[in-house]
Design a protein around this motif. Sequence first.
Motif, PDB file in Angstrom:
ATOM      1  N   GLN A  70      -3.270 -14.316  11.971  1.00  0.00           N
ATOM      2  CA  GLN A  70      -3.686 -13.430  11.027  1.00  0.00           C
ATOM      3  C   GLN A  70      -5.090 -13.093  10.984  1.00  0.00           C
ATOM      4  OE1 GLN A  70      -1.048 -12.690   8.135  1.00  0.00           O
ATOM      5  NE2 GLN A  70      -2.585 -11.137   8.555  1.00  0.00           N
ATOM      6  N   GLN A  71      -6.102 -13.987  11.044  1.00  0.00           N
ATOM      7  CA  GLN A  71      -7.348 -13.256  11.073  1.00  0.00           C
ATOM      8  C   GLN A  71      -7.791 -12.481  12.239  1.00  0.00           C
ATOM      9  OE1 GLN A  71      -8.880 -13.429   8.110  1.00  0.00           O
ATOM     10  NE2 GLN A  71      -7.596 -14.511   7.424  1.00  0.00           N
ATOM     11  N   SER A  72      -7.039 -12.784  13.472  1.00  0.00           N
ATOM     12  CA  SER A  72      -7.541 -12.057  14.611  1.00  0.00           C
ATOM     13  C   SER A  72      -6.810 -10.631  14.385  1.00  0.00           C
ATOM     14  CB  SER A  72      -6.708 -12.366  15.629  1.00  0.00           C
ATOM     15  OG  SER A  72      -7.245 -13.818  16.186  1.00  0.00           O
ATOM     16  N   ILE A  73      -5.851 -10.532  13.726  1.00  0.00           N
ATOM     17  CA  ILE A  73      -5.141  -9.122  13.365  1.00  0.00           C
ATOM     18  C   ILE A  73      -6.074  -8.470  12.549  1.00  0.00           C
ATOM     19  CG2 ILE A  73      -3.253  -7.810  12.468  1.00  0.00           C
ATOM     20  CD1 ILE A  73      -1.496 -10.149  13.457  1.00  0.00           C
ATOM     21  N   ASN A  74      -6.529  -9.006  11.505  1.00  0.00           N
ATOM     22  CA  ASN A  74      -7.513  -8.475  10.464  1.00  0.00           C
ATOM     23  C   ASN A  74      -8.669  -8.016  11.050  1.00  0.00           C
ATOM     24  OD1 ASN A  74      -5.570  -9.078   8.759  1.00  0.00           O
ATOM     25  ND2 ASN A  74      -6.470 -10.694   7.645  1.00  0.00           N
ATOM     26  N   ASN A  77       4.503 -16.505   8.889  1.00  0.00           N
ATOM     27  CA  ASN A  77       3.601 -16.541   7.841  1.00  0.00           C
ATOM     28  C   ASN A  77       2.744 -15.618   7.785  1.00  0.00           C
ATOM     29  OD1 ASN A  77       4.581 -18.807   6.279  1.00  0.00           O
ATOM     30  ND2 ASN A  77       3.558 -20.309   7.859  1.00  0.00           N
ATOM     31  N   ILE A  78       2.931 -14.846   8.968  1.00  0.00           N
ATOM     32  CA  ILE A  78       1.925 -13.760   9.257  1.00  0.00           C
ATOM     33  C   ILE A  78       2.401 -12.272   8.575  1.00  0.00           C
ATOM     34  CG2 ILE A  78       0.789 -12.446  11.162  1.00  0.00           C
ATOM     35  CD1 ILE A  78       1.318 -15.164  12.922  1.00  0.00           C
ATOM     36  N   VAL A  79       1.350 -11.734   8.046  1.00  0.00           N
ATOM     37  CA  VAL A  79       1.851 -10.236   7.302  1.00  0.00           C
ATOM     38  C   VAL A  79       0.845  -9.283   8.072  1.00  0.00           C
ATOM     39  CG1 VAL A  79       1.757  -9.428   5.132  1.00  0.00           C
ATOM     40  CG2 VAL A  79       2.137 -11.914   5.086  1.00  0.00           C
ATOM     41  N   ILE A  80       1.673  -8.250   8.222  1.00  0.00           N
ATOM     42  CA  ILE A  80       1.001  -7.215   9.206  1.00  0.00           C
ATOM     43  C   ILE A  80       1.197  -6.089   8.186  1.00  0.00           C
ATOM     44  CG2 ILE A  80       0.515  -5.783  11.085  1.00  0.00           C
ATOM     45  CD1 ILE A  80       1.704  -8.284  12.593  1.00  0.00           C
ATOM     46  N   ARG A  81       0.304  -5.342   7.429  1.00  0.00           N
ATOM     47  CA  ARG A  81       0.364  -4.152   6.869  1.00  0.00           C
ATOM     48  C   ARG A  81       0.502  -2.995   7.603  1.00  0.00           C
ATOM     49  NH1 ARG A  81      -4.515  -3.632   3.129  1.00  0.00           N
ATOM     50  NH2 ARG A  81      -3.518  -1.766   2.550  1.00  0.00           N
ATOM     51  N   TYR A  82       1.503  -2.204   7.399  1.00  0.00           N
ATOM     52  CA  TYR A  82       1.948  -0.934   8.258  1.00  0.00           C
ATOM     53  C   TYR A  82       0.779  -0.122   8.411  1.00  0.00           C
ATOM     54  CZ  TYR A  82       7.053  -1.868   7.539  1.00  0.00           C
ATOM     55  OH  TYR A  82       8.124  -2.496   7.638  1.00  0.00           O
ATOM     56  N   GLU A  83       0.163   0.139   7.393  1.00  0.00           N
ATOM     57  CA  GLU A  83      -1.175   0.895   7.374  1.00  0.00           C
ATOM     58  C   GLU A  83      -2.223   0.584   8.365  1.00  0.00           C
ATOM     59  OE1 GLU A  83      -3.128   2.292   3.233  1.00  0.00           O
ATOM     60  OE2 GLU A  83      -3.643   0.515   3.787  1.00  0.00           O
ATOM     61  N   ASN A  84      -2.345  -0.912   8.480  1.00  0.00           N
ATOM     62  CA  ASN A  84      -3.195  -1.461   9.488  1.00  0.00           C
ATOM     63  C   ASN A  84      -2.859  -1.197  10.870  1.00  0.00           C
ATOM     64  OD1 ASN A  84      -4.478  -2.392   7.162  1.00  0.00           O
ATOM     65  ND2 ASN A  84      -4.313  -4.585   7.738  1.00  0.00           N
ATOM     66  N   VAL A  85      -1.650  -1.202  11.205  1.00  0.00           N
ATOM     67  CA  VAL A  85      -1.189  -0.938  12.358  1.00  0.00           C
ATOM     68  C   VAL A  85      -1.364   0.438  12.771  1.00  0.00           C
ATOM     69  CG1 VAL A  85       0.937  -0.828  13.923  1.00  0.00           C
ATOM     70  CG2 VAL A  85       0.852  -2.540  12.118  1.00  0.00           C
ATOM     71  N   ILE A  86      -1.167   1.488  11.792  1.00  0.00           N
ATOM     72  CA  ILE A  86      -1.628   2.748  12.099  1.00  0.00           C
ATOM     73  C   ILE A  86      -2.879   3.023  12.487  1.00  0.00           C
ATOM     74  CG2 ILE A  86      -1.482   4.980  11.159  1.00  0.00           C
ATOM     75  CD1 ILE A  86       1.118   4.389   9.601  1.00  0.00           C
ATOM     76  N   ILE A  87      -3.761   2.361  11.837  1.00  0.00           N
ATOM     77  CA  ILE A  87      -5.219   2.392  11.883  1.00  0.00           C
ATOM     78  C   ILE A  87      -5.594   1.954  13.027  1.00  0.00           C
ATOM     79  CG2 ILE A  87      -7.458   1.636  11.008  1.00  0.00           C
ATOM     80  CD1 ILE A  87      -6.388   2.055   7.883  1.00  0.00           C
TER      81      ILE A  87
END
Lengths: 308, 238
Positions: free
Chosen positions: A9-13, A148-158
């Motif tokens: 999760q933190q790696s994605i963020n 348990n991992i949450v990925i926001r669409y917005e973040n993926v696009i960014i």
Amino acid sequence: MSVLDMIIQQSINGLMLGIMYSLVAVGFTLYFGVLNVINFSHGDFFMLGGFMALILYGIADTLGWTQNVPLLIIYLFLGSMILTALIAIITARICVKPVSKAPMLISLLVTLGLGIAIREAVRVFYPRGSDPKGFPTLLPQGSLSIGNIVIRYENVIIFVLGVLVIVVVNYLITKTKMGMAIRAVAQDGEAAMMMGVDLDRTIDITFLIGAAVAAVAGIMNGFYYGQIMFNMGAMMGVIGFSASVIGGLGNVYGAIVGGILFGLLETFAAATLPMGAENKRVFAFFIVILFLVFKPTGILGEKVYERV
Amino acid sequence: MSDILLKMENVTTVYGRNEMLRNVSLEIEKGKITCLLGSNGAGKSTLIKAILGLVKITKGKILFDGEDITGEKTHKIVRRGISIVPEGKRIFPKMTVVENLRMGAFNETDPQTIEKNMERVFELFPRLKERRRQIAGTMSGGEQSMLSIGRGLMSSPKLMIFDEPSLGLAPILVEQNFETIARINSEGTTVFLVEQNANLTLEYAAQGYVLQKGEVIVQGSVDVLKESEVIKSAYLQE
């Protein structure tokens, strides 16, 4: 939430945030390569990118052009990139280029001053410029959950957009004639001129690329946090500069690696250290200082070739 | 007077405090090797920079192919057909051999001409062909020198300026370099050879000038130069 989940999760963020830092760091590295100047006003072009998009959005809103969202987003990005780049080219001609041959202390002071001037101009001339400005929510909201991992669409696009910009910049610099001129000037400006490179034009193009990319980061930042502020460029300037130094000043790939590393350091510090969220940058800068002490040339630091 | 490719008329420059040219006039004849001799600090580099528009000319003018190029920007002057093999080679150390050669043809838009010129360079220096993908900064001094000359040929120049091609090279390589210059000249390129090594230079050049403290003090054919007291006393002693 398991430790592994937390790490993923933190790696994605961190990647998300890091790609934004990378985009700012690229400019520092390009300017340093071509003009031998550390341009401390660069963070403020990141801020300007956000405000230009906001102004353009205001215009579109008044004219009622806000129905087609994808088109609106493209208009905001392209418009802001062009306007920000134009301002960067003009200011570079007036006050960055003339001091590039002067001792580094002079160019440092001049670019710091330029940054303050831009920042204050936004504060004074933008309506109620001292307040944080809300940024329109245009990217799809909601999120994707995998365990348990949450990925926001917005973040993926960014993130995807950030990678795309980096791929384009890399292509421009390594594969085009314009990019070859930029690299040649960075390695030996006078020799490049002797080969027929138009130095002034190359400098303009470098500022165009650097500022346009910073503007992209500024808009991303607006989408990510939902608001922007006139002074947000100051911190971003320091982060972008640090990232380019971690990576090895003058190396584009280094700037990207440095930016992502800084993003990861911040998010992991915020998630794991006691009082980490408040002090994430303290921790990140602490690592930067360690880097400077133990590896002053950065991760991908340039080897100095001897001219035999 | 159409056999004069480049002409300097009373050129005066100011560059820093020490190095400057005072009323320098010279002519470079088409198809020949013209040399410029002078000791360190005589102003040889400044003279080249004046031709290339890298220093400000305060008085006088420079004509190339009959056209006034005084005060023009460097990249425009270069586009007229002047190429330089600079002192210290000045190759682009982080680029490959091929990229360096492409830089030499920066203003050439026809890919076929670039290809043809590169073949010519590889024919002249087979060593560069073997190393075409190598990063230039990792090559030996001799190879870098070949690359610098090759790069200079890439724009099919009318005039090629060599700035101290003997500097910092082993004697055998210096000899090779001069042979290459003679060959380039025999294939039709006008050469302006700027050197400290008077012995070797006078073997190859047709005519020349001697520069001292920014002024031309001797000029003429090679025979005249060889007989001149200045050269005898200052440059030809072993």
